[in-house]
Structures are given as C-alpha cells and as structure tokens.
Design an enzyme around this catalytic site. Sequence first.
Site, short mmCIF file in Angstrom:
data_model
loop_
_atom_site.label_atom_id
_atom_site.label_comp_id
_atom_site.label_asym_id
_atom_site.label_seq_id
_atom_site.Cartn_x
_atom_site.Cartn_y
_atom_site.Cartn_z
N CYS A 41 5.00 11.17 6.50
CA CYS A 41 5.12 10.63 7.85
C CYS A 41 5.57 9.16 7.78
CB CYS A 41 3.77 10.72 8.57
SG CYS A 41 3.85 10.20 10.30
N ASP A 43 4.44 6.86 9.54
CA ASP A 43 3.28 6.02 9.88
C ASP A 43 3.14 4.86 8.89
OD1 ASP A 43 0.48 5.09 10.03
OD2 ASP A 43 0.24 6.77 11.41
N ARG A 45 0.72 3.24 7.97
CA ARG A 45 -0.49 3.24 7.15
C ARG A 45 -0.41 4.19 5.97
NH1 ARG A 45 -4.17 5.05 11.99
NH2 ARG A 45 -2.33 6.39 12.15
N HIS A 97 -0.98 13.60 7.33
CA HIS A 97 -2.17 12.74 7.30
C HIS A 97 -2.99 12.94 8.57
CE1 HIS A 97 -0.75 9.58 10.19
NE2 HIS A 97 0.40 10.14 9.91
N CYS A 100 -2.70 11.52 12.71
CA CYS A 100 -1.26 11.38 12.87
C CYS A 100 -0.94 11.32 14.37
CB CYS A 100 -0.53 12.56 12.23
SG CYS A 100 1.27 12.45 12.35
CO CO Z 1 1.86 10.53 11.27
#
Ligand code: CO
Length: 208
Positions: A41, A43, A45, A97, A100
């Site tokens: 992803c 993302d 993080r 994750h 998400c």
């Molecule tokens: Co995500």
Amino acid sequence: MKFEQIFQNNREWIEEKLKTDSDYFKNLSKGQNPDILYIGCSDSRVTAEELMGMKPGEVFVHRNIANMVPNTDLSAMSVINYAVNHLKVNHIVVCGHYYCTGVKAAMQSADLGLLNPWLRNIRDVYRLYKDELNAIDDEEAKYNRLVELNVQEQCVNVLKTAEVQKACRERRLTVHGWVFDIHSGKLIDLKIDFDKILNEIMEIYRIV
Ligand code: CO
C-alpha cells in the site's frame, strides 16, 4: 517540513554508506538482481524495505492505494511482467496492512469521485466474502478480515496473469500474502494455500 533538510539527510546518508563501503554506490549502479517483488500500500506508515530489513537492490517494489492488482491497471501489470520475465524474481509478495484507509473508504457509502473505480475492486472482494464478513459483529475485526481477504484476492489476481502461471510451473515461483500490523509492527504471513486456490480457479483462469 523543510525541504532543504531532505537534501541534508541525503548527504549524511551518502557519507554513512561510504564510511562502511567506499564502493557502495559504484556497486549499486552495476544493476539489480532482486529475488522478491513486493506489492504494498502507498500508506506513508507502511514502508517496503524498512519493515523487512532489506537493503537497496534486494526488493522490486510496487505500491498503490490498498495494494491492488487490477488486471486492467497497466502499471501493476507492467511491474509484474518486468519482475517475472526480466528480473526473474522467484517470489511475489502482496502485503496489506490493518488500518488501511483505502479498505475503510471502500466500506463506506460515499461518492469518492475518481477513487470510485479503484475502490470498487475492494467492494467486489466484499461481495465475494459477504457471508463471512457480515457474520463478524465487531466492526474493527470485520475491517481487519477484509484487509486479509483483499490481500488474498490480489494474490489470486497475480496468479491470473500469464507470466506468473508460466513461472509457477517452470521455476516454482511462489506467491505470498502478508499483512503488516501497524499497531504492533508485526509482519504476518497469512499462509494462504495457493495450491488449493489454483486448483479451484485454473479451470477458468488458465492462460498458459
Ligand atoms: Co493502506
């Protein structure tokens, strides 16, 4: 964020690398030979190399919102094609994750414009597993399970491509479904039984 800091960080990183290996960048420029394609992803993080403890040159990476592998997405399809046919990776990892936001957004009734067709792919996963998901009362547990099932379905999408089917047969390329738990930092192997899934889907999806 001061952007000058980024360039300062870069200068320090170069210094650090050269301190332990003066040929570090010279060797890096010779080429790459990664054994793993990681699809994760976007993302901020969820890093790819950092959470696996891998170094530059060891993992070929593709990231997008909610680690999707839609078969009409030229970017994801090109990455898989290049990694399998040219880099000859032996492992493809789809890593989702928990928490998400892409998966969460797909579960809400909201018009998200351009994101609608992208997130629709996650709604399709929900529809496939509606009975299992609707039986989960706890919202967070349901959402976590959808994250896992989405990883599984994206792995299946990887297996639907011709180059992966061929490499699975010819050199035992392996597909892995993982979830990164942001809350604990743990990487979890979903241990998806791909032989079973392959047997079930190949009747319809076999290309080569
Ligand atoms: Co995500």
